[in-house]
Design a protein around this motif. Sequence first.
Motif, PDB file in Angstrom:
ATOM      1  N   ALA A  26      16.098  -6.884  36.195  1.00  0.00           N
ATOM      2  CA  ALA A  26      15.798  -6.508  34.812  1.00  0.00           C
ATOM      3  C   ALA A  26      15.949  -7.726  33.922  1.00  0.00           C
ATOM      4  N   VAL A  27      15.241  -7.707  32.810  1.00  0.00           N
ATOM      5  CA  VAL A  27      15.396  -8.714  31.772  1.00  0.00           C
ATOM      6  C   VAL A  27      15.973  -8.002  30.561  1.00  0.00           C
ATOM      7  N   ARG A  28      17.153  -8.481  30.114  1.00  0.00           N
ATOM      8  CA  ARG A  28      17.806  -7.879  28.959  1.00  0.00           C
ATOM      9  C   ARG A  28      17.413  -8.658  27.704  1.00  0.00           C
ATOM     10  N   VAL A  29      16.983  -7.900  26.679  1.00  0.00           N
ATOM     11  CA  VAL A  29      16.506  -8.483  25.430  1.00  0.00           C
ATOM     12  C   VAL A  29      17.123  -7.694  24.284  1.00  0.00           C
ATOM     13  N   ALA A  30      17.470  -8.378  23.195  1.00  0.00           N
ATOM     14  CA  ALA A  30      17.964  -7.680  22.010  1.00  0.00           C
ATOM     15  C   ALA A  30      16.918  -6.661  21.574  1.00  0.00           C
ATOM     16  N   ARG A  31      17.379  -5.498  21.131  1.00  0.00           N
ATOM     17  CA  ARG A  31      16.472  -4.393  20.819  1.00  0.00           C
ATOM     18  C   ARG A  31      15.375  -4.794  19.819  1.00  0.00           C
ATOM     19  N   PHE A  32      15.729  -5.520  18.779  1.00  0.00           N
ATOM     20  CA  PHE A  32      14.755  -5.918  17.754  1.00  0.00           C
ATOM     21  C   PHE A  32      13.578  -6.671  18.369  1.00  0.00           C
ATOM     22  N   HIS A  33      13.868  -7.683  19.182  1.00  0.00           N
ATOM     23  CA  HIS A  33      12.815  -8.478  19.809  1.00  0.00           C
ATOM     24  C   HIS A  33      12.078  -7.687  20.887  1.00  0.00           C
ATOM     25  N   ALA A  34      12.807  -6.853  21.612  1.00  0.00           N
ATOM     26  CA  ALA A  34      12.182  -6.068  22.683  1.00  0.00           C
ATOM     27  C   ALA A  34      11.142  -5.105  22.130  1.00  0.00           C
ATOM     28  N   LEU A  35      11.446  -4.459  21.014  1.00  0.00           N
ATOM     29  CA  LEU A  35      10.487  -3.513  20.433  1.00  0.00           C
ATOM     30  C   LEU A  35       9.243  -4.229  19.922  1.00  0.00           C
ATOM     31  N   GLN A  36       9.408  -5.441  19.399  1.00  0.00           N
ATOM     32  CA  GLN A  36       8.245  -6.233  19.004  1.00  0.00           C
ATOM     33  C   GLN A  36       7.401  -6.599  20.235  1.00  0.00           C
ATOM     34  N   ALA A  37       8.073  -6.955  21.320  1.00  0.00           N
ATOM     35  CA  ALA A  37       7.370  -7.311  22.550  1.00  0.00           C
ATOM     36  C   ALA A  37       6.627  -6.106  23.121  1.00  0.00           C
ATOM     37  N   LEU A  38       7.241  -4.942  23.064  1.00  0.00           N
ATOM     38  CA  LEU A  38       6.589  -3.740  23.591  1.00  0.00           C
ATOM     39  C   LEU A  38       5.262  -3.457  22.886  1.00  0.00           C
ATOM     40  N   ASP A  39       5.196  -3.755  21.607  1.00  0.00           N
ATOM     41  CA  ASP A  39       3.953  -3.562  20.868  1.00  0.00           C
ATOM     42  C   ASP A  39       2.831  -4.449  21.398  1.00  0.00           C
ATOM     43  N   GLN A  40       3.191  -5.564  22.033  1.00  0.00           N
ATOM     44  CA  GLN A  40       2.189  -6.528  22.488  1.00  0.00           C
ATOM     45  C   GLN A  40       1.901  -6.461  23.990  1.00  0.00           C
ATOM     46  N   LEU A  41       2.767  -5.807  24.749  1.00  0.00           N
ATOM     47  CA  LEU A  41       2.557  -5.719  26.194  1.00  0.00           C
ATOM     48  C   LEU A  41       1.445  -4.721  26.500  1.00  0.00           C
ATOM     49  N   ARG A  42       0.538  -5.121  27.358  1.00  0.00           N
ATOM     50  CA  ARG A  42      -0.568  -4.233  27.723  1.00  0.00           C
ATOM     51  C   ARG A  42      -0.093  -3.070  28.583  1.00  0.00           C
ATOM     52  N   THR A  43       0.656  -3.367  29.607  1.00  0.00           N
ATOM     53  CA  THR A  43       1.078  -2.326  30.547  1.00  0.00           C
ATOM     54  C   THR A  43       2.536  -2.539  30.952  1.00  0.00           C
ATOM     55  N   PRO A  44       3.481  -2.148  30.104  1.00  0.00           N
ATOM     56  CA  PRO A  44       4.883  -2.314  30.484  1.00  0.00           C
ATOM     57  C   PRO A  44       5.258  -1.353  31.608  1.00  0.00           C
ATOM     58  N   GLY A  45       6.242  -1.772  32.369  1.00  0.00           N
ATOM     59  CA  GLY A  45       6.797  -0.888  33.382  1.00  0.00           C
ATOM     60  C   GLY A  45       7.881  -0.034  32.751  1.00  0.00           C
ATOM     61  N   ALA A  46       8.800   0.435  33.576  1.00  0.00           N
ATOM     62  CA  ALA A  46       9.905   1.245  33.071  1.00  0.00           C
ATOM     63  C   ALA A  46      10.804   0.387  32.189  1.00  0.00           C
ATOM     64  N   VAL A  47      11.287   0.985  31.094  1.00  0.00           N
ATOM     65  CA  VAL A  47      12.111   0.272  30.124  1.00  0.00           C
ATOM     66  C   VAL A  47      13.289   1.171  29.751  1.00  0.00           C
ATOM     67  N   ALA A  48      14.492   0.616  29.813  1.00  0.00           N
ATOM     68  CA  ALA A  48      15.702   1.367  29.462  1.00  0.00           C
ATOM     69  C   ALA A  48      16.365   0.744  28.240  1.00  0.00           C
ATOM     70  N   VAL A  49      17.090   1.564  27.494  1.00  0.00           N
ATOM     71  CA  VAL A  49      17.828   1.105  26.319  1.00  0.00           C
ATOM     72  C   VAL A  49      19.315   1.286  26.594  1.00  0.00           C
ATOM     73  N   ASN A  50      20.081   0.239  26.290  1.00  0.00           N
ATOM     74  CA  ASN A  50      21.534   0.319  26.386  1.00  0.00           C
ATOM     75  C   ASN A  50      22.103   0.165  24.983  1.00  0.00           C
ATOM     76  N   PRO A  51      22.508   1.286  24.351  1.00  0.00           N
ATOM     77  CA  PRO A  51      23.024   1.214  22.983  1.00  0.00           C
ATOM     78  C   PRO A  51      24.489   0.815  22.911  1.00  0.00           C
ATOM     79  N   MET A  52      25.137   0.614  24.047  1.00  0.00           N
ATOM     80  CA  MET A  52      26.578   0.416  24.089  1.00  0.00           C
ATOM     81  C   MET A  52      27.099  -0.973  23.742  1.00  0.00           C
ATOM     82  N   PRO A  53      26.438  -2.062  24.151  1.00  0.00           N
ATOM     83  CA  PRO A  53      27.048  -3.368  23.903  1.00  0.00           C
ATOM     84  C   PRO A  53      27.185  -3.665  22.408  1.00  0.00           C
TER      85      PRO A  53
END
Length: 127
Positions: A26-53
């Motif tokens: 897995a590649v861990r990314v800060a939520r803010f940047h990850a959500l921006q990246a998701l908007d640009q990815l054509r076909t993302p695979g499975a994505v999980a959120v860890n709200p705990m750290p």
Amino acid sequence: MKTSFSGGISPPLPTKTRLLGAGGDAVRVARFHALQALDQLRTPGAVAVNPMPVGPSVLFLVQPGNSSSWNVPQTVWLEEGSFDLPLGSRQAPPGVYWLIPPRHGCRLWTDVVQLQRVLRAVLGLVR
């Protein structure tokens, strides 16, 4: 010894590190940047959120064996067994949950080359 949880603290939720019988990284990314990246990815695979750290993070599941080519600041490559995934189809907190759950017959992993390109653009590293 039995541990008691009180004072508004919930017990840890069960998680797993293997997915659909296949290992993966897995590649861990800060939520803010990850959500921006998701908007640009054509076909993302499975994505999980860890709200705990300290800062909420997103885990993009990626095919194992590509860590040596990963070089994106402000992200962390995690090898199989070093991160937790939600059990079943959990799609809401508390605990780790799926933003894009894995489904049989659908893409499990996000393409590493595409993810690296998109994250570099989101982080302002492309000139």
